[in-house]
Design a protein around this motif. Structure first.
Motif, PDB file in Angstrom:
ATOM      1  N   GLN A   1      68.714 -18.163  93.841  1.00  0.00           N
ATOM      2  CA  GLN A   1      67.455 -18.613  93.222  1.00  0.00           C
ATOM      3  C   GLN A   1      67.675 -19.703  92.182  1.00  0.00           C
ATOM      4  O   GLN A   1      66.827 -20.548  91.975  1.00  0.00           O
ATOM      5  CB  GLN A   1      66.761 -17.430  92.550  1.00  0.00           C
ATOM      6  CG  GLN A   1      65.811 -16.701  93.481  1.00  0.00           C
ATOM      7  CD  GLN A   1      65.090 -15.587  92.758  1.00  0.00           C
ATOM      8  OE1 GLN A   1      65.741 -14.798  92.055  1.00  0.00           O
ATOM      9  NE2 GLN A   1      63.785 -15.541  92.887  1.00  0.00           N
ATOM     10  N   SER A   2      68.844 -19.645  91.573  1.00  0.00           N
ATOM     11  CA  SER A   2      69.097 -20.589  90.484  1.00  0.00           C
ATOM     12  C   SER A   2      69.452 -21.980  90.993  1.00  0.00           C
ATOM     13  O   SER A   2      69.554 -22.919  90.229  1.00  0.00           O
ATOM     14  CB  SER A   2      70.234 -20.049  89.610  1.00  0.00           C
ATOM     15  OG  SER A   2      71.427 -20.081  90.370  1.00  0.00           O
ATOM     16  N   ILE A   3      69.652 -22.084  92.310  1.00  0.00           N
ATOM     17  CA  ILE A   3      70.049 -23.391  92.854  1.00  0.00           C
ATOM     18  C   ILE A   3      68.894 -24.389  92.718  1.00  0.00           C
ATOM     19  O   ILE A   3      67.725 -24.045  92.935  1.00  0.00           O
ATOM     20  CB  ILE A   3      70.464 -23.247  94.330  1.00  0.00           C
ATOM     21  CG1 ILE A   3      71.762 -22.456  94.427  1.00  0.00           C
ATOM     22  CG2 ILE A   3      70.624 -24.614  94.984  1.00  0.00           C
ATOM     23  CD1 ILE A   3      72.155 -22.076  95.836  1.00  0.00           C
ATOM     24  N   ASP A   4      69.255 -25.637  92.413  1.00  0.00           N
ATOM     25  CA  ASP A   4      68.266 -26.685  92.215  1.00  0.00           C
ATOM     26  C   ASP A   4      67.712 -27.156  93.558  1.00  0.00           C
ATOM     27  O   ASP A   4      68.454 -27.275  94.527  1.00  0.00           O
ATOM     28  CB  ASP A   4      68.947 -27.871  91.510  1.00  0.00           C
ATOM     29  CG  ASP A   4      67.989 -28.505  90.518  1.00  0.00           C
ATOM     30  OD1 ASP A   4      67.026 -27.796  90.116  1.00  0.00           O
ATOM     31  OD2 ASP A   4      68.198 -29.684  90.181  1.00  0.00           O
ATOM     32  N   GLY A   5      66.432 -27.424  93.643  1.00  0.00           N
ATOM     33  CA  GLY A   5      65.859 -28.035  94.847  1.00  0.00           C
ATOM     34  C   GLY A   5      65.190 -27.045  95.769  1.00  0.00           C
ATOM     35  O   GLY A   5      64.762 -27.398  96.864  1.00  0.00           O
ATOM     36  N   ILE A   6      65.075 -25.792  95.364  1.00  0.00           N
ATOM     37  CA  ILE A   6      64.416 -24.793  96.199  1.00  0.00           C
ATOM     38  C   ILE A   6      62.961 -24.658  95.765  1.00  0.00           C
ATOM     39  O   ILE A   6      62.671 -24.458  94.595  1.00  0.00           O
ATOM     40  CB  ILE A   6      65.123 -23.426  96.061  1.00  0.00           C
ATOM     41  CG1 ILE A   6      66.536 -23.531  96.641  1.00  0.00           C
ATOM     42  CG2 ILE A   6      64.324 -22.330  96.744  1.00  0.00           C
ATOM     43  CD1 ILE A   6      67.333 -22.260  96.544  1.00  0.00           C
ATOM     44  N   SER A   7      62.038 -24.799  96.708  1.00  0.00           N
ATOM     45  CA  SER A   7      60.633 -24.630  96.327  1.00  0.00           C
ATOM     46  C   SER A   7      60.178 -23.178  96.494  1.00  0.00           C
ATOM     47  O   SER A   7      59.430 -22.657  95.677  1.00  0.00           O
ATOM     48  CB  SER A   7      59.741 -25.573  97.120  1.00  0.00           C
ATOM     49  OG  SER A   7      59.774 -25.245  98.487  1.00  0.00           O
TER      50      SER A   7
END
Ligand SMILES: Nc1ncnc2c1ncn2[C@@H]1O[C@H](COP(=O)(O)OP(=O)(O)OP(=O)(O)O)[C@@H](O)[C@H]1O
Ligand SMILES: [Mg+2]
Lengths: 219, 400
Positions: B93-99
């Motif tokens: 969840q913390s990964i950047d770029g996930i909507s």
């Protein structure tokens, strides 16, 4: 009863005029023999008078009405009840018995009416000497037997006019006589009969001979 | 048509048994073909439409080595037991770029006292979910919580409740039919996971060591936001949680499937169109032969005083009865062939296949019967009218 005036007919494929300005009239109680050599147009004339072949010119008045100006309903009713037609060749429905063939127009009627017609048909067959063949199929009958069945079929509804194309041709004289006797009796009871024939015996029965060649002005 | 009329018509049909049998056979073949082709293509389209709802994520992360099983699960609903540690989800969840992202956990084949066959259980998170929601068919009757569930379309319950491992759950809603094993699944909120696992164990279900641990999940669904690519997300995931996952691309899966469906339906359409044209040509030929063979009969009937109108009606009712019988028979035959083998057809095409329900089968039969009768009428009416219009004397003479 029937008057034809100015009848002309030629077939599409042949240029020759088969009938040319022909006149004929038929009255109640008449037995008329149409005679003429082969190819002279006897069958053609009978078909025109029976209302199954439209002439090129002229009119056929049956009981005062022009047959070829009637609606399909009116003409069909005349074919069903007023004019009986016996074709030159024996045409029958293949998978119908002789009796079924004769009463075919009434097969779908309520059983009471249908049975009445079946009785009438059997009576005709018996008088014509083939009463035992009613339940056979057409291919099981000889030519002369079929011819008599065709006459029974044409007489079923007691038409005022019977038109028979060569009813005795190709039959032995005994069978021919049975048929001719039967037709003469029919005339006596107030009907009219018109036959086409080469058979000289017919002259003995016919009240009038209509020579197809001589009676046409143009030919 | 009255009974007597029908009887007479049947008798008339029998008098021309051979040619009418040819006509009947052609009508049956035409109807089998029409029925099968429409049922199969409608079922494939439905299966595809339904699948699109299920394949609504850009990326699906599954434990390493489980990609094939995961794809099968998406396509055919065959459940698998494969798990991540529960902690993985938060890291992802913390990964950047996930909507959007959501997780699911599967339990394969638990026998439960509610149901004759084994049920499959899916835990999902209603808060973040975007893959289960779109194919819920009925309205939520109540909010999904620890004691309410959503069930697949094959699970029926009369009182709106379902009992699993000794505990009753209210059925909050039902999924749309998928035609796959997913239809016998029960969907729980993630909150219910530990309690259900505990109940299952107490009731004697066999649980693997992993399942006993409780804090597990099977897959993570991700939608990528507009400014990132799937590859970037997968890269980041590798960095964050290590090389412990394989990737499935549900949306791409759907795209490639609908691409092949398009090709298949294209081919099927071309084949059935040419077959249809061939059959119509055969119909025309048979009808012309029938009417040619009956020319002298019709002429004779006209001489005997049958009206044109009545003859046309008689001939049309013979043909109508034959085509009615042929179309009904053909459709039922088609149903007998296509419906039992529907899943097999879907499988052999590698396509989602959602067979029709009774009502739509009946509707289909009705439409096909109508269409077939129309086709047969149109293919015969010209010959019928032509034959009844010939002058009787000329038609008779031709037969001499
Ligand atoms: N459909 C047709 N097309 C062209 N010519 C025809 C047709 N039908 C008959 N004919 C010709 O018309 C003429 C008259 O034929 P029709 O059958 O009326 O003669 P017929 O007097 O009845 O002869 P038969 O005594 O041999 O029966 C014949 O020359 C025949 O060749
Ligand atoms: Mg003649």
């Amino acid at each position: 009863m029937l008057t034809a005036e100015g009848i002309s007919k030629s077939y599409k494929s042949g240029r020759r005029k088969i009938l040319d300005s022909l006149e004929i009239s038929i009255d109640e109680g008449e037995f008329i023999a149409v005679m003429g050599e082969s190819g002279s147009g006897k069958s053609t004339l009978l078909a025109v008078l029976a209302g199954i072949l439209d002439p090129d010119l002229g009119q056929v008045l049956f009981e005062g009405k022009d047959l070829y100006k009637l609606s399909d309903e009116e003409l069909s009713d005349i074919h069903k009840r007023r004019i009986g037609y016996v074709p030159q060749s024996n045409f029958f429905l293949k998978n119908y018995t002789i009796l079924e063939n004769i009463v075919e127009p009434f097969l779908a009627d309520p059983s009471k009416e249908r049975e009445e017609y079946e009785q009438k048909a059997k009576l005709h067959l018996e008088k014509l000497g083939i009463g035992d063949l009613a339940d056979r199929f057409p291919h099981e009958l000889s030519g002369g037997e079929l011819k008599r069945a065709a006459i029974a079929r044409a007489l079923l509804t007691e038409p005022v006019l019977l038109i028979a194309d060569e009813p005795t041709t190709g039959l032995d004289s005994g069978t021919g006589r049975i048929i001719l006797e039967y037709l003469s009796e029919y005339v006596v009871s107030g009907h009219a009969v018109l036959v086409a024939t080469h058979d000289d015996h017919v002259k003995e029965y016919a009240g009038r001979v209509f020579d197809i060649r001589k009676s046409q002005t143009g030919l | 048509m009255s009974l007597k009329r029908t009887k007479n018509t049947i008798k008339d049909i029998q008098r021309h048994a051979f040619l009418n049998a040819c006509l009947l056979a052609t009508v049956v073949i035409l109807s089998v073909m029409l029925f099968s082709v429409t049922v199969i293509s409608v079922s494939l389209k439905k299966g595809m439409g339904n699948m699109r709802n299920r394949l609504g994520a850009d990326i699906m992360l599954v434990p390493k080595g489980e990609r094939e099983k995961a794809e099968n699960m998406l396509l055919e609903g065959s459940r698998s037991n494969f798990y991540f540690d529960g902690a993985v989800y938060e890291k992802v969840q913390s990964i950047d770029g996930i909507s959007d992202s959501t997780s699911q956990c599967f339990l394969k084949s638990l026998s439960a006292d509610c149901c004759s066959s084994e049920v499959q259980i899916v835990f999902f998170d209603p808060e973040t979910d975007f893959v289960v929601g779109p194919w819920i068919e009925t309205e939520y009757k109540q909010k999904l919580s620890g004691d309410a569930v959503i069930v697949g379309s094959d699970i029926v319950s009369e009182d709106g409740r379902i009992k699993l491992f000794g505990q009753e759950y209210a059925i909050a809603s039902q999924m749309a039919r998928t035609g796959t094993a997913l239809d016998s699944s029960v969907y729980f909120s993630t909150d219910a996971k530990s309690e259900l696992l505990k109940n299952a164990e107490e009731k004697g279900s066999f649980l693997t060591e992993e399942q006993k641990k409780g804090d597990i999940l099977s897959s993570i669904f991700i939608n990528v936001d507009g400014s990132h690519t799937a590859e970037q997300i997968i890269d980041s995931a590798h960095k964050t949680i290590g090389d412990i996952f394989d990737v499935v691309y549900p949306k791409k899966l759907h795209e490639s499937l609908s691409g092949s469906l398009g090709k298949i339906t294209g081919v099927v359409n071309v084949i059935s169109l040419s077959l249809g044209i061939l059959l119509v040509a055969i119909l025309l030929i048979i009808n012309s032969i029938i009417m040619k063979g009956r020319k002298s009969e019709i002429a004779l009937l006209r001489v005997l005083g049958h009206r044109k109108k009545d003859l046309i009606r008689k001939l049309l009712s013979e043909i109508g009865l034959i085509s009615l019988a042929g179309a009904l028979g053909g459709s039922f035959l088609g149903a007998l062939i296509v419906i039992p083998f529907g899943r097999y057809i879907g499988k052999s095409l590698d396509m989602p296949y959602l067979g029709p329900g009774i009502a739509s089968v009946l509707l289909q039969i009705l439409l096909i019967v109508g269409l077939v009768i129309l086709i047969v009428f149109l293919s015969s009416v010209f010959f019928i009218i032509h034959t009844t219009n010939i002058e009787p004397y000329l038609a008779l003479r031709k037969e001499e």
